[in-house]
Design an enzyme around this catalytic site. Structure first.
Site, short mmCIF file in Angstrom:
data_model
loop_
_atom_site.label_atom_id
_atom_site.label_comp_id
_atom_site.label_asym_id
_atom_site.label_seq_id
_atom_site.Cartn_x
_atom_site.Cartn_y
_atom_site.Cartn_z
N ARG A 71 44.34 15.34 -11.47
CA ARG A 71 44.78 16.01 -12.70
C ARG A 71 45.55 17.29 -12.36
NH1 ARG A 71 39.49 14.35 -13.54
NH2 ARG A 71 39.04 13.04 -15.36
N ASP A 131 33.31 13.55 -20.60
CA ASP A 131 32.58 13.30 -19.35
C ASP A 131 31.11 12.97 -19.64
OD1 ASP A 131 34.97 13.97 -18.15
OD2 ASP A 131 34.42 16.08 -17.91
N ARG A 178 30.86 9.45 -20.82
CA ARG A 178 30.93 8.53 -19.67
C ARG A 178 29.62 8.53 -18.88
NH1 ARG A 178 37.07 10.27 -18.16
NH2 ARG A 178 38.11 8.71 -19.46
N HIS A 201 36.70 19.95 -15.45
CA HIS A 201 37.07 18.55 -15.78
C HIS A 201 37.99 18.04 -14.66
CE1 HIS A 201 37.89 15.05 -18.19
NE2 HIS A 201 39.19 15.30 -18.21
N1 LIG Z 1 41.04 16.55 -21.30
C1 LIG Z 1 40.78 15.26 -21.24
O1 LIG Z 1 39.63 14.83 -21.22
C2 LIG Z 1 41.90 14.27 -21.20
C3 LIG Z 1 43.19 14.71 -20.99
N2 LIG Z 1 44.24 13.84 -20.97
C4 LIG Z 1 45.56 14.42 -20.81
O2 LIG Z 1 46.22 14.38 -22.08
C5 LIG Z 1 47.63 14.35 -21.89
C6 LIG Z 1 48.24 13.23 -22.71
O3 LIG Z 1 47.85 11.97 -22.23
P1 LIG Z 1 48.43 10.62 -22.89
O4 LIG Z 1 48.34 10.73 -24.37
O5 LIG Z 1 47.80 9.50 -22.21
O6 LIG Z 1 49.98 10.72 -22.47
P2 LIG Z 1 51.23 10.04 -23.20
O7 LIG Z 1 52.36 10.07 -22.23
O8 LIG Z 1 50.83 8.74 -23.80
O9 LIG Z 1 51.54 11.04 -24.40
C7 LIG Z 1 52.00 12.34 -24.22
C8 LIG Z 1 52.99 12.62 -25.32
O10 LIG Z 1 53.37 14.01 -25.25
C9 LIG Z 1 54.73 14.07 -25.70
N3 LIG Z 1 55.32 15.34 -25.32
C10 LIG Z 1 55.75 15.77 -24.11
N4 LIG Z 1 56.25 17.01 -24.21
C11 LIG Z 1 56.10 17.40 -25.49
C12 LIG Z 1 56.41 18.58 -26.21
N5 LIG Z 1 56.95 19.63 -25.62
N6 LIG Z 1 56.12 18.62 -27.52
C13 LIG Z 1 55.56 17.57 -28.15
N7 LIG Z 1 55.26 16.41 -27.53
C14 LIG Z 1 55.52 16.33 -26.21
C15 LIG Z 1 55.38 12.86 -25.03
O11 LIG Z 1 56.62 12.53 -25.65
C16 LIG Z 1 54.29 11.81 -25.21
O12 LIG Z 1 54.50 11.03 -26.37
C17 LIG Z 1 47.83 14.21 -20.36
O13 LIG Z 1 48.11 15.45 -19.79
C18 LIG Z 1 46.49 13.68 -19.89
O14 LIG Z 1 46.25 13.99 -18.54
C19 LIG Z 1 44.05 12.51 -21.15
C20 LIG Z 1 42.78 12.01 -21.35
C21 LIG Z 1 41.62 12.85 -21.37
O1 LIG Z 2 41.76 11.02 -15.85
C1 LIG Z 2 42.70 11.60 -16.41
O2 LIG Z 2 43.71 12.01 -15.82
C2 LIG Z 2 42.63 11.81 -17.90
C3 LIG Z 2 41.37 12.48 -18.17
O3 LIG Z 2 41.24 13.68 -18.07
C4 LIG Z 2 40.20 11.62 -18.36
O4 LIG Z 2 40.33 10.45 -18.77
O5 LIG Z 2 39.10 12.11 -18.07
#
Ligand SMILES: NC(=O)C1=CN([C@@H]2O[C@H](COP(=O)(O)OP(=O)(O)OC[C@H]3O[C@@H](n4cnc5c(N)ncnc54)[C@H](O)[C@@H]3O)[C@@H](O)[C@H]2O)C=CC1
Ligand SMILES: O=C([O-])CC(=O)C(=O)O
Length: 310
Positions: free
Chosen positions: A88, A148, A151, A175
């Site tokens: 990450r 987490d 999970r 995380h």
């Molecule tokens: N904290 C957590 O537990 C988790 C964090 N994530 C994180 O969440 C983020 C998103 O993941 P996904 O939805 O799978 O990615 P994704 O690629 O499906 O969606 C991200 C979206 O953000 C948009 N985007 C990019 N720059 C932008 C901006 N300046 N303004 C508005 N929209 C913008 C993109 O066009 C895209 O549609 C990633 O960084 C991922 O690592 C994902 C899962 C869990």
């Molecule tokens: O694994 C990743 O990169 C997205 C995330 O944070 C999660 O699913 O826990």
């Protein structure tokens, strides 16, 4: 109750879907930079309303923040997800600029919003929002520990061969693949310590599988997970929107709690209408304290990569 979700990708749209299904918000605004993408996701989701029986209005917008005006809660999921083999932390270069500009645009139109940060590396992105905005610390919350912990409960239920609803457990710390601290000693099945049901070796395996939960799914899916992340975010949003006073591990700015300072990391908090209403200090044993300290060192190392003067 108006909620904005920035980033209409996998996690953002999943989060919008769960919020709508739970039917507690009047409006959800999905916003993305990709032309027509958020509008398309919003339309697709709205076409489930009569099937699923919700009244929440979901609106899409291509980067027009006037549509988000006066949101109560804003969720930041914009940015790139990792690919198999990545950590990450490797996402910091691209996502830091996105998170910083997005949080400023949100606050321009919704100065009283509570912000939930999801984009990775999440603890560092949460810290960045603290450093780059004037929001009070209770109004900036990082989502990681709720996912987490879900999970962890899934892995525990597998090991105990029982439903996930029979077990309770919590993951604190950063995380990240190495920074999570599953509190195995405190995990229970209906109030009975899980160590009564499974061996120490099996419990260690459950903790290790939990820590790499995101990486495991990224390898299987080719991108990171979205259903459980979306559900976890929707639970935090609901706790704040409905003033539930529920406890979740969230990334919070620490100022001496757990002996830690000047970083955001996962600790149990009470979520209500004021965002983080309390940070709960658990009595950790020496091994748990050492793991949390090591995790905090890792988060701080990533924070040090931020250019806070930009
Ligand atoms: N904290 C957590 O537990 C988790 C964090 N994530 C994180 O969440 C983020 C998103 O993941 P996904 O939805 O799978 O990615 P994704 O690629 O499906 O969606 C991200 C979206 O953000 C948009 N985007 C990019 N720059 C932008 C901006 N300046 N303004 C508005 N929209 C913008 C993109 O066009 C895209 O549609 C990633 O960084 C991922 O690592 C994902 C899962 C869990
Ligand atoms: O694994 C990743 O990169 C997205 C995330 O944070 C999660 O699913 O826990």
């Amino acid at each position: 109750m108006k909620i904005t979700i920035v980033g209409a990708g996998a996690v953002g749209a999943s989060c919008a879907e769960y919020i709508a299904i739970k039917n507690f918000a009047s409006e959800v605004v999905l916003i993305d930079i990709k032309e027509d993408y958020a509008e398309g996701k919003a339309m697709d989701l709205m076409q489930t309303a009569s099937l699923l029986g919700f009244d929440t209005r979901i609106v899409g917008s291509t980067n027009d923040y006037s549509k988000t005006a006066n949101s109560d809660i804003a969720v930041i999921t914009s940015g790139i997800p990792r690919k198999p083999g990545m950590t990450r932390e490797e996402l910091i270069g691209i996502n830091a600029d996105i998170v910083k500009s997005v949080s400023s645009s949100i606050l321009e139109h919704s100065p009283n919003a509570t912000i939930i940060v999801v984009s990775n590396p999440m603890d560092t992105m949460t810290y960045l929002v603290h450093k780059s905005t004037n929001l009070p610390k209770n109004k900036i919350i990082g989502m990681g520990g709720a996912l987490d912990s879900a999970r962890f409960k899934y892995r525990l239920s597998e090991a105990l061969e029982c439903p996930a609803s029979d077990v309770d457990g919590m993951v604190i710390g950063g995380h990240s693949d190495t920074g999570m601290v599953p509190l195995a000693r405190l995990a229970t099945r209906n109030s009975v310590p899980v160590s009564k049901f499974i061996s120490e070796e099996r419990l260690d395996q459950v903790s290790e599988d939990t820590k790499v939960g995101g990486a495991t799914l990224t390898k299987m899916l080719g991108t990171s997970a979205w259903y459980a992340p979306g559900a976890a975010v929707s639970s935090l949003v609901q706790a704040i929107a409905c003033d539930q006073k529920k406890m979740f591990p969230c990334s919070a700015l620490l100022e001496g709690e757990y002996g830690l300072n000047d970083l955001c990391i996962g600790v149990p908090v009470i979520l209500g209408e004021n965002g983080i209403e309390e940070i709960v200090e658990l009595e950790l044993n020496d091994a748990e304290k050492a793991k949390l300290k090591e995790s905090a060192e890792g988060v701080t190392k990533t924070n040090d990569l931020l250019d806070l003067k930009k």
